[in-house]
Design a protein around this motif. Sequence first.
Motif, PDB file in Angstrom:
ATOM      1  N   VAL A  50       0.835  -1.201   0.000  1.00 13.68           N
ATOM      2  CA  VAL A  50       0.000   0.000   0.000  1.00 13.68           C
ATOM      3  C   VAL A  50       0.873   1.256   0.000  1.00 13.68           C
ATOM      4  CG1 VAL A  50      -1.716   1.301   1.317  1.00 13.68           C
ATOM      5  CG2 VAL A  50      -1.938  -1.168   1.100  1.00 13.68           C
ATOM      6  N   ARG A  51       1.916   1.271   0.800  1.00 11.11           N
ATOM      7  CA  ARG A  51       2.817   2.433   0.812  1.00 11.11           C
ATOM      8  C   ARG A  51       3.520   2.602  -0.536  1.00 11.11           C
ATOM      9  NH1 ARG A  51       4.330   0.617   6.073  1.00 11.11           N
ATOM     10  NH2 ARG A  51       3.468   1.971   7.696  1.00 11.11           N
ATOM     11  N   SER A  52       3.884   1.489  -1.156  1.00 13.22           N
ATOM     12  CA  SER A  52       4.548   1.566  -2.453  1.00 13.22           C
ATOM     13  C   SER A  52       3.612   2.161  -3.502  1.00 13.22           C
ATOM     14  CB  SER A  52       5.027   0.179  -2.880  1.00 13.22           C
ATOM     15  OG  SER A  52       5.639   0.219  -4.144  1.00 13.22           O
ATOM     16  N   LEU A  53       2.340   1.787  -3.467  1.00 14.29           N
ATOM     17  CA  LEU A  53       1.376   2.363  -4.409  1.00 14.29           C
ATOM     18  C   LEU A  53       1.205   3.861  -4.171  1.00 14.29           C
ATOM     19  CD1 LEU A  53      -1.361  -0.436  -4.376  1.00 14.29           C
ATOM     20  CD2 LEU A  53       0.298   0.034  -6.192  1.00 14.29           C
ATOM     21  N   GLY A  54       1.114   4.249  -2.910  1.00 17.97           N
ATOM     22  CA  GLY A  54       1.002   5.670  -2.610  1.00 17.97           C
ATOM     23  C   GLY A  54       2.242   6.452  -3.011  1.00 17.97           C
ATOM     24  N   LYS A  55       3.412   5.838  -2.863  1.00 18.47           N
ATOM     25  CA  LYS A  55       4.650   6.513  -3.264  1.00 18.47           C
ATOM     26  C   LYS A  55       4.728   6.682  -4.776  1.00 18.47           C
ATOM     27  CE  LYS A  55       9.656   6.322  -2.512  1.00 18.47           C
ATOM     28  NZ  LYS A  55      10.022   6.552  -3.924  1.00 18.47           N
ATOM     29  N   ASP A  56       4.264   5.680  -5.521  1.00 21.76           N
ATOM     30  CA  ASP A  56       4.257   5.804  -6.979  1.00 21.76           C
ATOM     31  C   ASP A  56       3.344   6.940  -7.436  1.00 21.76           C
ATOM     32  OD1 ASP A  56       6.022   3.757  -7.186  1.00 21.76           O
ATOM     33  OD2 ASP A  56       4.563   2.228  -7.774  1.00 21.76           O
ATOM     34  N   ILE A  57       2.181   7.073  -6.787  1.00 16.86           N
ATOM     35  CA  ILE A  57       1.296   8.172  -7.146  1.00 16.86           C
ATOM     36  C   ILE A  57       1.916   9.510  -6.758  1.00 16.86           C
ATOM     37  CG2 ILE A  57      -0.968   9.219  -6.705  1.00 16.86           C
ATOM     38  CD1 ILE A  57      -2.101   6.452  -6.352  1.00 16.86           C
ATOM     39  N   GLY A  58       2.548   9.560  -5.578  1.00 19.84           N
ATOM     40  CA  GLY A  58       3.173  10.808  -5.141  1.00 19.84           C
ATOM     41  C   GLY A  58       4.318  11.228  -6.044  1.00 19.84           C
ATOM     42  N   ASP A  59       5.121  10.268  -6.507  1.00 18.27           N
ATOM     43  CA  ASP A  59       6.249  10.573  -7.392  1.00 18.27           C
ATOM     44  C   ASP A  59       5.856  10.591  -8.857  1.00 18.27           C
ATOM     45  OD1 ASP A  59       7.766  10.626  -5.102  1.00 18.27           O
ATOM     46  OD2 ASP A  59       8.489   8.559  -5.337  1.00 18.27           O
ATOM     47  N   LYS A  94       5.209   8.059 -10.831  1.00 16.76           N
ATOM     48  CA  LYS A  94       5.992   7.050 -11.528  1.00 16.76           C
ATOM     49  C   LYS A  94       5.185   5.762 -11.613  1.00 16.76           C
ATOM     50  CE  LYS A  94      10.518   8.819 -10.079  1.00 16.76           C
ATOM     51  NZ  LYS A  94      11.777   8.490  -9.375  1.00 16.76           N
ATOM     52  N   ARG A  95       5.450   5.019 -12.646  1.00 19.64           N
ATOM     53  CA  ARG A  95       4.762   3.757 -12.870  1.00 19.64           C
ATOM     54  C   ARG A  95       5.768   2.619 -12.768  1.00 19.64           C
ATOM     55  NH1 ARG A  95       1.946   1.869 -18.566  1.00 19.64           N
ATOM     56  NH2 ARG A  95       1.127  -0.147 -17.824  1.00 19.64           N
ATOM     57  N   SER A  96       5.599   1.770 -11.775  1.00 21.64           N
ATOM     58  CA  SER A  96       6.520   0.662 -11.553  1.00 21.64           C
ATOM     59  C   SER A  96       5.732  -0.627 -11.396  1.00 21.64           C
ATOM     60  CB  SER A  96       7.358   0.908 -10.282  1.00 21.64           C
ATOM     61  OG  SER A  96       6.533   1.046  -9.145  1.00 21.64           O
ATOM     62  N   LEU A  97       6.355  -1.723 -11.753  1.00 28.78           N
ATOM     63  CA  LEU A  97       5.726  -3.024 -11.640  1.00 28.78           C
ATOM     64  C   LEU A  97       5.752  -3.495 -10.191  1.00 28.78           C
ATOM     65  CD1 LEU A  97       7.227  -4.783 -14.791  1.00 28.78           C
ATOM     66  CD2 LEU A  97       4.981  -3.684 -14.565  1.00 28.78           C
ATOM     67  N   LYS A  98       4.679  -4.123  -9.777  1.00 29.82           N
ATOM     68  CA  LYS A  98       4.562  -4.605  -8.397  1.00 29.82           C
ATOM     69  C   LYS A  98       4.557  -6.127  -8.358  1.00 29.82           C
ATOM     70  CE  LYS A  98       4.301  -0.589  -6.462  1.00 29.82           C
ATOM     71  NZ  LYS A  98       4.718   0.122  -7.666  1.00 29.82           N
ATOM     72  N   THR A  99       5.218  -6.756  -9.321  1.00 31.62           N
ATOM     73  CA  THR A  99       5.187  -8.220  -9.400  1.00 31.62           C
ATOM     74  C   THR A  99       5.846  -8.864  -8.194  1.00 31.62           C
ATOM     75  OG1 THR A  99       5.283  -8.035 -11.814  1.00 31.62           O
ATOM     76  CG2 THR A  99       5.753 -10.193 -10.849  1.00 31.62           C
ATOM     77  N   SER A 100       7.022  -8.373  -7.816  1.00 32.27           N
ATOM     78  CA  SER A 100       7.744  -8.979  -6.694  1.00 32.27           C
ATOM     79  C   SER A 100       6.989  -8.785  -5.382  1.00 32.27           C
ATOM     80  CB  SER A 100       9.146  -8.376  -6.591  1.00 32.27           C
ATOM     81  OG  SER A 100       9.077  -6.971  -6.410  1.00 32.27           O
ATOM     82  N   LEU A 101       6.444  -7.581  -5.175  1.00 30.29           N
ATOM     83  CA  LEU A 101       5.701  -7.336  -3.936  1.00 30.29           C
ATOM     84  C   LEU A 101       4.435  -8.185  -3.876  1.00 30.29           C
ATOM     85  CD1 LEU A 101       6.018  -3.456  -3.544  1.00 30.29           C
ATOM     86  CD2 LEU A 101       7.189  -5.235  -2.253  1.00 30.29           C
ATOM     87  N   LEU A 108       3.518 -10.976  -1.070  1.00 34.48           N
ATOM     88  CA  LEU A 108       2.270 -10.835  -0.325  1.00 34.48           C
ATOM     89  C   LEU A 108       1.398 -12.070  -0.463  1.00 34.48           C
ATOM     90  CD1 LEU A 108       0.268  -9.154   1.310  1.00 34.48           C
ATOM     91  CD2 LEU A 108      -0.487  -8.104  -0.827  1.00 34.48           C
ATOM     92  N   HIS A 109       1.242 -12.568  -1.684  1.00 39.18           N
ATOM     93  CA  HIS A 109       0.425 -13.762  -1.884  1.00 39.18           C
ATOM     94  C   HIS A 109       1.060 -14.989  -1.225  1.00 39.18           C
ATOM     95  CE1 HIS A 109      -1.522 -11.819  -5.700  1.00 39.18           C
ATOM     96  NE2 HIS A 109      -1.986 -11.319  -4.574  1.00 39.18           N
ATOM     97  N   GLY A 110       2.393 -15.059  -1.250  1.00 40.14           N
ATOM     98  CA  GLY A 110       3.055 -16.177  -0.581  1.00 40.14           C
ATOM     99  C   GLY A 110       2.828 -16.171   0.920  1.00 40.14           C
ATOM    100  N   SER A 111       2.954 -15.004   1.549  1.00 43.05           N
ATOM    101  CA  SER A 111       2.722 -14.918   2.990  1.00 43.05           C
ATOM    102  C   SER A 111       1.260 -15.191   3.335  1.00 43.05           C
ATOM    103  CB  SER A 111       3.129 -13.534   3.499  1.00 43.05           C
ATOM    104  OG  SER A 111       2.362 -12.517   2.864  1.00 43.05           O
ATOM    105  N   THR A 112       0.339 -14.766   2.467  1.00 44.49           N
ATOM    106  CA  THR A 112      -1.079 -15.035   2.718  1.00 44.49           C
ATOM    107  C   THR A 112      -1.387 -16.523   2.594  1.00 44.49           C
ATOM    108  OG1 THR A 112      -1.592 -12.853   1.798  1.00 44.49           O
ATOM    109  CG2 THR A 112      -3.414 -14.387   2.075  1.00 44.49           C
ATOM    110  N   GLU A 113      -0.767 -17.192   1.621  1.00 44.70           N
ATOM    111  CA  GLU A 113      -0.974 -18.635   1.485  1.00 44.70           C
ATOM    112  C   GLU A 113      -0.404 -19.386   2.685  1.00 44.70           C
ATOM    113  OE1 GLU A 113       0.785 -19.721  -2.183  1.00 44.70           O
ATOM    114  OE2 GLU A 113      -0.771 -18.748  -3.429  1.00 44.70           O
ATOM    115  N   ARG A 114       0.720 -18.924   3.225  1.00 46.07           N
ATOM    116  CA  ARG A 114       1.265 -19.564   4.424  1.00 46.07           C
ATOM    117  C   ARG A 114       0.331 -19.374   5.611  1.00 46.07           C
ATOM    118  NH1 ARG A 114       6.121 -17.900   1.972  1.00 46.07           N
ATOM    119  NH2 ARG A 114       6.047 -15.836   2.964  1.00 46.07           N
TER     120      ARG A 114
END
Length: 450
Positions: A264-273, A275-282, A286-292
């Motif tokens: 969520v902070r990364s999305l807000g930072k992209d809007i503030g700056d 900039k458009r960046s891929l969020k694949t790694s994040l 996130l999905h891995g930790s949720t599955e665990r």
Amino acid sequence: MRMLFSQGATFNRGFNRALGSMLAGILAIAVAQLALQSGRVSEPIIIGISIFLIGAIASFMKLWPSLVPYEYGFRVILFTYCLIIVSGYRMGNPIRTAMDRLYSIAIGGFVAVLVNVLVFPIWAGEQLHKELVNSFNSVADSLEECVKKYLEDDGLDHPEFSKTLMDEFPDEPNYRRCKSTLNSSAKLESLAISAKWEPPHGRFQHFFYPWSEYVKVGAVLRYCAYEVMALHGVLHSEIQAPYNLRLTFHSEIHEAATHAAKLVRSLGKDIGDMKRSLKTSLLKKLHGSTERLQRAIDMHSYLLTSNFDPPDNSSEPLTKLSHAFSTTLYDPSNLLTEFDSSGTEKNSNQTNQNAPSGTPPQQTESYHEMMRKQSRRLHSWPSREVEAFEEEEGGLSMEFLPRMRALEGTAALSLANFTSLLIEFVARLDHLVEAVDELSKMAKFKHEGV
């Protein structure tokens, strides 16, 4: 014409005032000329009927959904028409009255726009941009604050129910910031409407900037904030899960919440700056930790349904559960639970071997029952001690045990509710990522690969 808070609001109000005054002036001159030609007797009748008709039409048209942004213009039409038509009737020259009115509006509008643009200008688009970024940070901070307090809270010091109703939580500063995000819909829409009237400025250099997409992103973010507020509701509820049961899933819950807040902070930072960046790694983390977290809930689901006494063939999950206790946080009360669950058969066998042959079975189980009662005092809901029930019932009979198990199972379900809300929050983040990506495309943010 008066100056408003932002540039866009001033331009919007000025356009409505100028257009309304011009239409009212033209209409008033036409009706006044018609009334003059009809004679002195019918002139006031025509003027009175025209005022009634114009007032009725303007009042109904400004309520039309598609014409709501021009509501101020219809009000200007109404009072400007009445001013010109009545003044023209009394002075006998409606054209001169209309021109004087238009001159005064033009001079006031020019001065207001000039001062508002040159003297400390405030842009509604910039305010909308900052408001949305702050909302992202508020949701992320509130999520981390709620999860941290839930995992660290031992259930011994809860606020009174009256304070819970009044939302008086001075030790949770991010709670009110997240709550204000839920009420930001009208503010974002107002700023977006004002920003549409502003010329290209600052970082927003191209025409037809997609300000409406900010409102859409804010709407998706509010749905995520609803889940955070629901997590706060579980945190401050009367029914609380046992502290040692929370420690069982401590690492999984903490990891999922940390990755979600980081996204969520990364999305807000992209809007503030911008900039458009891929969020694949994040998203993968996130999905891995949720599955665990989901797998941990599935493996130990028996702990979330009742006060479970595992059979002999369930020693493997309990071994893992004991390991989870030792790797998270040491708690002396865990020894009681572990002794109560996994050591029942072992202690009873040893006691039967060491006890004399004439000792009744009830005496050999007295120590085990004492440890069970002590564990219930520490970790069961409601918070009344076992002795209080014994005094009322005249002893802890076998008929009362199902009720105790049901109460403890209800308390354990509080943890299941908390984890399900956290998983639902993660699921809604996918829609938030899509909304931010759509905004970055339409706003032509600078692309930055990760």
